[in-house]
Design a protein around this motif. Structure first.
Motif, PDB file in Angstrom:
ATOM      1  N   ILE A  28       0.919  -1.374  -0.001  1.00  0.00           N
ATOM      2  CA  ILE A  28       0.041   0.071  -0.002  1.00  0.00           C
ATOM      3  C   ILE A  28       0.939   1.271  -0.089  1.00  0.00           C
ATOM      4  CG2 ILE A  28      -0.288   0.219   2.528  1.00  0.00           C
ATOM      5  CD1 ILE A  28      -3.050   0.490  -0.193  1.00  0.00           C
ATOM      6  N   ARG A  29       1.932   1.162   0.474  1.00  0.00           N
ATOM      7  CA  ARG A  29       2.919   2.390   0.468  1.00  0.00           C
ATOM      8  C   ARG A  29       3.158   2.652  -0.827  1.00  0.00           C
ATOM      9  NH1 ARG A  29       6.999   3.068   5.611  1.00  0.00           N
ATOM     10  NH2 ARG A  29       5.655   3.161   7.242  1.00  0.00           N
ATOM     11  N   CYS A  30       3.576   1.366  -1.479  1.00  0.00           N
ATOM     12  CA  CYS A  30       3.948   1.506  -3.098  1.00  0.00           C
ATOM     13  C   CYS A  30       2.859   2.343  -3.590  1.00  0.00           C
ATOM     14  CB  CYS A  30       4.587   0.394  -3.507  1.00  0.00           C
ATOM     15  SG  CYS A  30       5.176   0.267  -5.227  1.00  0.00           S
ATOM     16  N   GLN A  31       1.983   2.070  -3.364  1.00  0.00           N
ATOM     17  CA  GLN A  31       0.729   2.481  -4.432  1.00  0.00           C
ATOM     18  C   GLN A  31       0.622   4.048  -3.906  1.00  0.00           C
ATOM     19  OE1 GLN A  31      -2.735   0.186  -3.079  1.00  0.00           O
ATOM     20  NE2 GLN A  31      -2.226  -1.465  -4.156  1.00  0.00           N
ATOM     21  N   LEU A  64      13.624  12.711  -5.193  1.00  0.00           N
ATOM     22  CA  LEU A  64      13.717  12.162  -3.998  1.00  0.00           C
ATOM     23  C   LEU A  64      12.541  11.135  -4.068  1.00  0.00           C
ATOM     24  CD1 LEU A  64      14.886  11.899  -1.180  1.00  0.00           C
ATOM     25  CD2 LEU A  64      13.070  13.603  -0.355  1.00  0.00           C
ATOM     26  N   LEU A  65      11.117  11.463  -4.259  1.00  0.00           N
ATOM     27  CA  LEU A  65      10.198  10.591  -4.488  1.00  0.00           C
ATOM     28  C   LEU A  65      10.462   9.391  -5.296  1.00  0.00           C
ATOM     29  CD1 LEU A  65       7.152  12.887  -4.166  1.00  0.00           C
ATOM     30  CD2 LEU A  65       7.833  11.387  -2.581  1.00  0.00           C
ATOM     31  N   GLU A  66      11.067   9.758  -6.357  1.00  0.00           N
ATOM     32  CA  GLU A  66      11.017   8.665  -7.544  1.00  0.00           C
ATOM     33  C   GLU A  66      12.346   7.696  -6.892  1.00  0.00           C
ATOM     34  OE1 GLU A  66      10.224  10.600 -11.885  1.00  0.00           O
ATOM     35  OE2 GLU A  66      12.132  11.168 -10.878  1.00  0.00           O
ATOM     36  N   GLY A  67      13.205   8.318  -6.073  1.00  0.00           N
ATOM     37  CA  GLY A  67      14.345   7.246  -5.510  1.00  0.00           C
ATOM     38  C   GLY A  67      13.945   6.440  -4.544  1.00  0.00           C
ATOM     39  N   LYS A  68      12.896   7.058  -3.720  1.00  0.00           N
ATOM     40  CA  LYS A  68      12.486   6.120  -2.637  1.00  0.00           C
ATOM     41  C   LYS A  68      11.168   4.830  -3.181  1.00  0.00           C
ATOM     42  CE  LYS A  68      12.417   9.478   1.124  1.00  0.00           C
ATOM     43  NZ  LYS A  68      13.421   8.360   1.952  1.00  0.00           N
ATOM     44  N   VAL A  71      13.588   2.245  -4.634  1.00  0.00           N
ATOM     45  CA  VAL A  71      14.119   1.352  -3.541  1.00  0.00           C
ATOM     46  C   VAL A  71      13.001   0.496  -2.947  1.00  0.00           C
ATOM     47  CG1 VAL A  71      15.049   1.441  -1.128  1.00  0.00           C
ATOM     48  CG2 VAL A  71      15.831   2.851  -2.900  1.00  0.00           C
ATOM     49  N   LEU A  72      11.720   0.932  -2.872  1.00  0.00           N
ATOM     50  CA  LEU A  72      10.513   0.291  -2.538  1.00  0.00           C
ATOM     51  C   LEU A  72      10.129  -0.921  -3.215  1.00  0.00           C
ATOM     52  CD1 LEU A  72       8.436  -0.146  -0.394  1.00  0.00           C
ATOM     53  CD2 LEU A  72       6.988   1.997  -1.316  1.00  0.00           C
ATOM     54  N   PHE A  74      12.310  -2.325  -5.304  1.00  0.00           N
ATOM     55  CA  PHE A  74      13.416  -3.263  -4.800  1.00  0.00           C
ATOM     56  C   PHE A  74      12.973  -4.275  -3.891  1.00  0.00           C
ATOM     57  CE2 PHE A  74      16.892  -0.559  -6.847  1.00  0.00           C
ATOM     58  CZ  PHE A  74      16.900  -1.370  -8.020  1.00  0.00           C
ATOM     59  N   GLN A  75      12.473  -3.586  -2.585  1.00  0.00           N
ATOM     60  CA  GLN A  75      11.997  -4.347  -1.708  1.00  0.00           C
ATOM     61  C   GLN A  75      11.071  -5.205  -1.877  1.00  0.00           C
ATOM     62  OE1 GLN A  75      11.712  -2.133   1.824  1.00  0.00           O
ATOM     63  NE2 GLN A  75      10.118  -3.463   2.920  1.00  0.00           N
ATOM     64  N   ILE A  76       9.934  -5.025  -2.712  1.00  0.00           N
ATOM     65  CA  ILE A  76       8.726  -5.865  -3.074  1.00  0.00           C
ATOM     66  C   ILE A  76       9.284  -6.959  -3.998  1.00  0.00           C
ATOM     67  CG2 ILE A  76       6.710  -6.058  -4.500  1.00  0.00           C
ATOM     68  CD1 ILE A  76       5.893  -3.143  -3.725  1.00  0.00           C
ATOM     69  N   LYS A  77       9.920  -6.609  -4.905  1.00  0.00           N
ATOM     70  CA  LYS A  77      10.759  -7.779  -5.731  1.00  0.00           C
ATOM     71  C   LYS A  77      11.665  -8.871  -4.784  1.00  0.00           C
ATOM     72  CE  LYS A  77      13.130  -8.054 -10.295  1.00  0.00           C
ATOM     73  NZ  LYS A  77      14.045  -7.266 -11.281  1.00  0.00           N
ATOM     74  N   ILE A  78      12.379  -8.309  -4.019  1.00  0.00           N
ATOM     75  CA  ILE A  78      12.949  -9.426  -3.098  1.00  0.00           C
ATOM     76  C   ILE A  78      11.978  -9.851  -2.318  1.00  0.00           C
ATOM     77  CG2 ILE A  78      14.693  -9.448  -1.210  1.00  0.00           C
ATOM     78  CD1 ILE A  78      16.134  -7.033  -2.307  1.00  0.00           C
ATOM     79  N   LYS A  79      11.056  -9.419  -1.826  1.00  0.00           N
ATOM     80  CA  LYS A  79       9.927 -10.046  -1.149  1.00  0.00           C
ATOM     81  C   LYS A  79       9.385 -11.256  -2.005  1.00  0.00           C
ATOM     82  CE  LYS A  79       5.401  -9.295   1.005  1.00  0.00           C
ATOM     83  NZ  LYS A  79       4.419  -9.611  -0.156  1.00  0.00           N
ATOM     84  N   GLU A  80       8.853 -11.027  -3.148  1.00  0.00           N
ATOM     85  CA  GLU A  80       8.448 -12.016  -4.124  1.00  0.00           C
ATOM     86  C   GLU A  80       9.512 -13.064  -4.233  1.00  0.00           C
ATOM     87  OE1 GLU A  80       7.299  -9.322  -7.415  1.00  0.00           O
ATOM     88  OE2 GLU A  80       5.389  -8.842  -6.300  1.00  0.00           O
ATOM     89  N   GLU A  81      10.649 -12.663  -4.385  1.00  0.00           N
ATOM     90  CA  GLU A  81      11.792 -13.933  -4.863  1.00  0.00           C
ATOM     91  C   GLU A  81      11.850 -14.513  -3.468  1.00  0.00           C
ATOM     92  OE1 GLU A  81      13.492 -14.658  -7.703  1.00  0.00           O
ATOM     93  OE2 GLU A  81      12.910 -12.826  -8.868  1.00  0.00           O
ATOM     94  N   LEU A  82      11.925 -14.203  -2.411  1.00  0.00           N
ATOM     95  CA  LEU A  82      11.870 -15.063  -1.405  1.00  0.00           C
ATOM     96  C   LEU A  82      10.761 -15.859  -0.934  1.00  0.00           C
ATOM     97  CD1 LEU A  82      13.848 -12.708   1.227  1.00  0.00           C
ATOM     98  CD2 LEU A  82      14.820 -14.472  -0.207  1.00  0.00           C
TER      99      LEU A  82
END
Length: 369
Positions: A28-31, A64-68, A71-72, A74-82
């Motif tokens: 939801i943060r990503c949205q 700054l927003l686009e950078g965050k 990164v977010l 990336f986090q979702i992608k790692i979560k899906e891989e795990l």
């Protein structure tokens, strides 16, 4: 709404999400963040002069927003891989299948259940809290061997922590080895084309062509000689060309660099394989230059030409590039003749360089190559 207002709106949404705790937190943060970036872009486009102090301020917040957001993601992608690793472990009952993804963070985990629980805990951690890129890289991506994501993060962060790019080279090597273990040269070439084309041209550090070329060519020769895989002469050079978005000259320079170093290529068989690849690169270069003049693709040019140039068609190729290709073909003919191998093994490559040279010097003497 300007970009600064978007930030305030985004932060209010984050607080409300934390209080309600009624949705997957990171998702939801990503949205919300995606919406904030979109609103900030619209606000920046409608704020008048970009050169104004307000415009510069808003653009900084937009970056700054686009950078965050990156990164977010990336986090979702790692979560899906795990999640996929944990599901595979639970379904297969064979930890060896997941070992290709990297070692378990806890070396005492001796069975699927323990390792799967460890992975699930990491997934839960990623679901509940935002991580910075350093945490994602060191605590999640590297320990679980998510090398493709590691490279994407290094590229995003414009990593330059080591002067010889050893971290990036090692990461690429691990990724290629992982791909080779999963699907052989075909899979490794596919990975190179997908990731390489994303980071090319960059500064050359994120796509170390010499390391990748040597690694793949050695693996191709080993797998071909052992009978483990049928590898074509064009597989590796075409993958490297695709990673470089069709730019033949840097690929040719890479092969030239490797062939000029006898210490790197002591094996005559490996040198012959690289020379075959060079012939592929030179042919593609000549065809792509002609295709540009014709307003078609290299494949289209090849179909139009039927594999051969006519007198008029050959003159279309830029003289400077033609001279480079001709000179290289002549030089590599000499390299082939110097190989301490039976002529029966080198003749086809030698003839290929000779015919390419002749086709560019004397169009009337051209034969199919």
């Amino acid at each position: 709404m300007n970009a600064s207002s978007c930030v305030c709106w985004f932060l209010r949404c984050i607080v409300q999400t934390s209080i309600n705790n009624c949705s997957p937190f990171v998702t939801i943060r990503c949205q919300y963040l995606s919406n904030a970036v979109l609103q900030a872009k619209n606000a920046s486009n409608g704020d008048g002069l970009v050169g104004s102090s307000r415009g510069a301020f808003d653009n900084g917040l937009l970056d700054l927003l686009e950078g965050k957001l990156t990164v977010l993601r990336f986090q979702i992608k790692i979560k899906e891989e795990l999640e996929a690793i944990a599901s595979s472990l639970e379904a297969s009952g064979d930890i060896s299948e997941s070992a290709q993804n990297g070692p378990a963070p806890d070396s005492d985990s001796s069975n699927n259940a323990d390792f799967a629980n460890t992975v699930r805990e990491k997934v839960k951690d990623l679901s509940l809290d935002l991580k910075n890129i350093t945490q994602l890289y060191n605590e999640f991506a590297v320990p679980f061997g998510l090398w493709e994501i590691c490279l994407e993060m290094l590229y995003f962060a414009s990593y330059s922590g080591d002067t010889d790019s050893s971290i990036i080279r090692e990461t690429w090597a691990r990724l290629i080895d992982q791909a080779l273990s999963k699907g052989g040269i075909a899979e490794a070439c596919s990975v190179l084309k997908r990731i390489g084309s994303h980071v090319y041209p960059g500064d050359g550090a994120v796509l170390p062509l010499d390391t990748l070329c040597l690694h793949l060519e050695k693996a191709a020769l080993e797998r071909l000689d052992s009978g483990a895989e049928l590898v074509g002469d064009e597989d590796v050079p075409r993958a490297i060309l695709a990673a470089c978005k069709g730019a033949a000259e840097p690929v040719l320079n890479t092969y030239d660099q490797l062939l000029s170093n006898g210490a790197i290529l002591p094996s005559a068989n490996l040198r012959l394989r690289l020379l075959r690849s060079v012939l592929v690169v030179l042919r593609e270069w000549a065809m792509s230059v002609f295709a540009q003049r014709m307003g078609t693709s290299a494949t289209g040019a090849s179909l139009i030409l039927g594999g051969a140039f006519s007198t008029e068609q050959t003159t279309v190729i830029n003289q400077g590039i033609r001279d480079k290709i001709t000179s290289a073909a002549n030089r590599y003919m000499t390299e082939v003749r110097r190989l301490p191998l039976p002529q029966s093994r080198t003749e086809a490559v030698y003839r290929g360089f000779r015919e390419l040279e002749e086709s560019l010097i004397s169009p009337l003497s051209f034969t199919q190559f």
